[in-house]
Design a protein around this motif. Structure first.
Motif, mmCIF file in Angstrom:
data_model
loop_
_atom_site.group_PDB
_atom_site.id
_atom_site.type_symbol
_atom_site.label_atom_id
_atom_site.label_comp_id
_atom_site.label_asym_id
_atom_site.label_seq_id
_atom_site.Cartn_x
_atom_site.Cartn_y
_atom_site.Cartn_z
ATOM 1 N N THR A 250 10.192 -23.714 55.147
ATOM 2 C CA THR A 250 10.022 -22.871 56.327
ATOM 3 C C THR A 250 9.441 -23.712 57.462
ATOM 4 O OG1 THR A 250 7.709 -22.179 56.022
ATOM 5 C CG2 THR A 250 9.391 -21.013 54.738
ATOM 6 N N ASP A 316 3.794 -12.132 40.953
ATOM 7 C CA ASP A 316 5.246 -12.181 40.809
ATOM 8 C C ASP A 316 5.681 -13.398 39.994
ATOM 9 O OD1 ASP A 316 5.605 -9.873 42.162
ATOM 10 O OD2 ASP A 316 6.654 -10.731 43.880
ATOM 11 N N LEU A 319 9.423 -16.369 42.474
ATOM 12 C CA LEU A 319 8.962 -16.720 43.812
ATOM 13 C C LEU A 319 9.615 -18.029 44.237
ATOM 14 C CD1 LEU A 319 5.110 -16.205 43.211
ATOM 15 C CD2 LEU A 319 6.573 -14.662 44.523
ATOM 16 N N ASP A 320 9.925 -18.137 45.527
ATOM 17 C CA ASP A 320 10.294 -19.455 46.029
ATOM 18 C C ASP A 320 8.996 -20.208 46.333
ATOM 19 O OD1 ASP A 320 9.348 -18.712 48.592
ATOM 20 O OD2 ASP A 320 11.331 -18.038 49.230
ATOM 21 N N GLN A 323 6.664 -18.609 48.975
ATOM 22 C CA GLN A 323 6.008 -17.418 48.437
ATOM 23 C C GLN A 323 4.945 -17.793 47.408
ATOM 24 O OE1 GLN A 323 9.561 -15.561 47.000
ATOM 25 N NE2 GLN A 323 9.942 -14.413 48.891
ATOM 26 N N LEU A 326 1.762 -18.865 49.198
ATOM 27 C CA LEU A 326 0.977 -17.725 49.682
ATOM 28 C C LEU A 326 0.349 -16.952 48.520
ATOM 29 C CD1 LEU A 326 3.308 -16.400 52.529
ATOM 30 C CD2 LEU A 326 1.146 -17.634 52.783
ATOM 31 N N SER A 327 1.111 -16.800 47.443
ATOM 32 C CA SER A 327 0.580 -16.085 46.279
ATOM 33 C C SER A 327 -0.616 -16.812 45.693
ATOM 34 C CB SER A 327 1.674 -15.929 45.216
ATOM 35 O OG SER A 327 2.744 -15.136 45.692
ATOM 36 N N GLN A 331 -2.334 -13.956 48.562
ATOM 37 C CA GLN A 331 -1.574 -13.201 49.551
ATOM 38 C C GLN A 331 -0.179 -12.905 48.992
ATOM 39 O OE1 GLN A 331 -1.765 -14.926 53.520
ATOM 40 N NE2 GLN A 331 -3.907 -15.489 53.270
ATOM 41 N N PHE A 332 0.777 -12.642 49.875
ATOM 42 C CA PHE A 332 2.127 -12.227 49.528
ATOM 43 C C PHE A 332 2.044 -10.977 48.655
ATOM 44 C CE2 PHE A 332 6.375 -12.727 47.437
ATOM 45 C CZ PHE A 332 7.108 -12.480 48.576
ATOM 46 N N ASN A 333 2.624 -10.980 47.437
ATOM 47 C CA ASN A 333 2.618 -9.776 46.603
ATOM 48 C C ASN A 333 1.540 -9.786 45.518
ATOM 49 O OD1 ASN A 333 4.713 -8.520 47.933
ATOM 50 N ND2 ASN A 333 6.302 -9.353 46.598
ATOM 51 N N THR A 334 0.643 -10.753 45.548
ATOM 52 C CA THR A 334 -0.414 -10.808 44.554
ATOM 53 C C THR A 334 -1.395 -9.647 44.783
ATOM 54 O OG1 THR A 334 -0.249 -13.209 44.494
ATOM 55 C CG2 THR A 334 -2.236 -12.231 43.555
#
Length: 495
Positions: A250, A316, A319-320, A323, A326-327, A331-334
Motif C-alpha cells: 500500500t 483473523d 489477512l494480507d 492487514q 494493523l492486526s 487494530q483492523f478486525n482484532t
C-alpha cells in the motif's frame, strides 16, 4: 350362559389391557411433551413452590428468595444486585435465567439428581430436592473496587488469579438490579422494556460478551510471538523498523505518537508503544506464527465457558500483509473481551501457561455437602517460560519507566501495558482506554492477580497514555485489594 360370561370377561380383559397401554403411553412416552407444553403450569408452580438455592461470595449469600404467597410462590431477590449482576445474571419468572442463574440452574432449583440422597427414589416419587448452593471464586473487595473505579462510565473489569484461573472480579458498567425482573407483575414487564431500550445497554455483560479492539495492549501478544519465533532474540538490540512504516502493498504510512521509535529496541518500543515496530514485527513473524500464537492465548476459541459462555475473541486467520500489520497492533478486525485480555496478562504472570478461567469454586447441597468442585486446569501453553520471563520484564518496565507508571504499588512488582482503541467513523469517537496488568508482592512466591480494564467513554486525550490515565487507576485499586487478600491468606496459613 357360561359362553357369554367368558366373552364379557375377555372383553373386560382387553379393555383393561388397552387402558394400561394407554396410561403407559401417556405417562411414560408422551410425558415429556405434556411437561413441556406451555399450557402446563404444574412445573412452574413446582419450580417456584420452594426457595431457590443461593449464590455465595466469600461465605456470604448474594441472592435470596422471597415468599409472595402467590401461585408462583417464591421470587428471586438479590443483595447488591448491580454489583454482582455480571456474575449472577437474573432468574425471572417471565424472562428465564442468565449467567450463573442459568448455568447452575439445576443446582439452584433442586433439579440436579446429585442433590438427592436417593436419586432413584426421587425419580419414582417425583420428590423435590431443596435448592443447592453455588460457591463462587469472586473476591468481594476486588469486585467492589472495580465497580467503584468504573463508576458511571461504560466499561468492564476482569481479574484472574494467574496460578489457578480463578476469576476474582467480573464487573460491567452501567449495571442493573436483577431483582427488577423477578415476579410476574406489570412492573417487571416495564423494567424489561426499559432495560432493553436503554442506549447504554445495562444488561450487556461487557466483561465477557462484548469484544473491543484491544489497541496497544495486544502488543503483548505480538512481542511474545516475535520472541517465540526468534524474530527478536535480544530485547535491547535495535530492530530494523522505519518510521514511518509503509504498510506492505500500500501507500499508507503508519506513524507513532511518541519519539524515538525508528529502529527502536523491543524494550523501548514496548515501553512507549511504538506502532511502527510492532506492525513490522507482526509481518516478520508471519500470518501462521501470529495466528498460532493468538490461538495459544485463547483467541478464536468458541468453546470457552466459565461456566456460562464467553464471546470468542477474534484474530483473523486470512489477512494480507497490510492487514496483518494493523492486526498486530490491535487494530483492523482484532477484537477481544476484557476476560481474554486478563488471560493474556495472567499467561505472562503465570510462566506462559493459560489457565482455564472459572467462576464456580464448588456446588453444594443446602446444608453444605459438596456436590462438585472445580480446580485449576491448563487451557493452553501460550509461550515458553523463558519467553514469559522476558515479557514480565517488559511489562514491569512499562510501569517503572513507561506509560503505566500510575499503576505502581509500593511493596510489589507490577507489570502492565497501556493501550487505546480508536473507533467510530474515521476514528472520530473517543478512544477506548485499556490497561492490562499483573501484580506480585515482593515477599510472595507468585503473582496474586492479573487484571484487564477497558473504559469505553474515556475522557483522556487521544493517544496511548489514555489507558494509563483512565484505566490504570482502576486496575491498581483491584490489584491492591488482591495483594492484601493474598497476604492475609498467607499469614493465616492459606494458599
Amino acid at each position: 350362559m357360561t359362553k357369554y360370561i367368558r366373552r364379557a370377561a375377555g372383553l373386560c380383559a382387553v379393555l383393561l389391557v388397552a387402558l394400561l397401554v394407554n396410561a403407559t403411553r401417556v405417562q411414560v412416552f408422551q410425558a415429556p411433551s405434556y411437561d413441556d407444553n406451555p399450557a402446563n403450569r404444574r412445573q412452574a408452580i413446582a419450580r417456584y413452590g420452594q426457595p431457590r438455592g443461593d449464590i455465595v461470595v466469600d461465605g456470604e449469600t448474594v441472592t435470596g428468595s422471597e415468599d409472595t404467597g402467590e401461585q408462583l410462590r417464591f421470587e428471586r431477590s438479590y443483595k447488591d444486585g448491580p454489583l454482582y449482576a455480571p456474575v449472577t445474571g437474573f432468574a425471572s419468572q417471565l424472562y428465564g435465567t442468565t449467567f450463573l442463574e442459568n448455568a447452575e440452574d439445576d443446582i439452584l432449583s433442586g433439579a440436579d439428581p446429585m442433590l438427592a440422597p436417593l436419586p432413584l427414589w426421587n425419580d419414582i416419587t417425583h420428590a423435590e430436592n431443596p435448592g443447592g448452593k453455588v460457591v463462587t471464586t469472586i473476591d468481594p473487595d476486588a469486585q467492589e473496587a472495580a465497580f467503584e473505579g468504573l463508576g458511571s462510565r461504560r466499561g468492564a473489569v476482569a481479574a484472574i488469579e494467574p496460578a489457578t484461573g480463578k476469576i476474582l472480579a467480573l464487573v460491567s458498567t452501567p449495571s442493573y438490579d436483577p431483582a427488577e425482573l423477578s415476579g410476574t407483575g406489570s412492573a417487571v414487564t416495564r423494567a424489561w422494556e426499559r432495560l432493553n431500550g436503554e442506549a447504554d445497554k445495562p444488561m450487556l455483560n461487557r466483561a465477557i460478551r462484548q469484544t473491543y479492539p484491544p489497541g496497544s495492549t495486544f502488543k503483548v501478544v505480538t512481542a511474545a510471538a516475535a520472541l517465540e519465533a526468534g524474530v527478536v532474540t535480544d530485547v535491547d538490540e535495535p530492530t530494523s523498523s522505519p518510521n514511518p512504516y509503509r504498510l506492505p502493498g500500500t501507500t499508507t504510512r503508519l506513524t507513532n505518537e511518541t519519539e524515538g521509535c525508528e529502529d527502536a529496541s523491543l524494550r523501548y518500543a514496548f515501553e512507549w508503544s511504538c506502532n511502527t515496530v510492532f506492525a513490522k514485527l507482526g509481518v516478520d513473524v508471519g500470518l501462521d506464527g501470529m495466528t498460532n500464537t493468538t490461538a495459544n492465548f485463547g483467541f478464536n476459541d468458541r468453546k470457552l465457558r466459565i461456566p456460562f459462555s464467553v464471546a470468542p475473541s477474534n484474530f483473523d486467520t486470512r489477512l494480507d500483509k497490510a492487514q496483518l500489520a494493523l492486526s498486530s497492533i490491535g487494530q483492523f478486525n482484532t477484537r477481544a473481551t476484557p476476560l481474554q485480555m486478563a488471560m493474556i496478562s495472567a499467561a505472562v504472570a503465570g510462566g506462559g501457561s493459560v489457565k482455564s478461567p472459572y467462576l464456580v469454586e464448588r456446588t453444594t447441597t443446602r446444608d453444605g455437602s459438596t456436590v462438585a468442585s472445580h480446580g485449576p486446569s491448563t487451557l493452553h501453553q501460550a509461550m515458553n517460560p523463558s519467553t514469559a520471563l522476558r515479557m514480565r520484564e517488559l511489562m514491569t518496565d512499562v510501569v517503572t519507566e513507561g506509560t503505566g507508571s500510575i499503576a505502581a504499588i509500593p511493596g510489589a512488582t507490577v507489570g502492565g501495558k497501556t493501550g487505546t482503541a480508536q473507533h467510530g467513523v474515521d476514528n472520530s469517537g473517543l478512544p477506548y482506554a485499556w490497561f492490562i496488568s499483573w501484580a506480585q508482592a515482593d515477599d510472595a512466591m507468585e503473582p496474586a492477580v492479573a487484571v484487564a480494564v477497558v473504559v469505553e467513554d474515556a475522557a483522556a486525550r487521544r493517544g496511548d497514555i489514555s489507558g494509563g490515565g483512565d484505566a490504570a487507576p482502576i486496575a491498581k485499586a483491584v490489584m491492591e485489594v488482591a495483594l492484601n487478600a493474598s497476604s492475609d491468606a498467607s499469614s493465616n496459613g492459606g494458599g
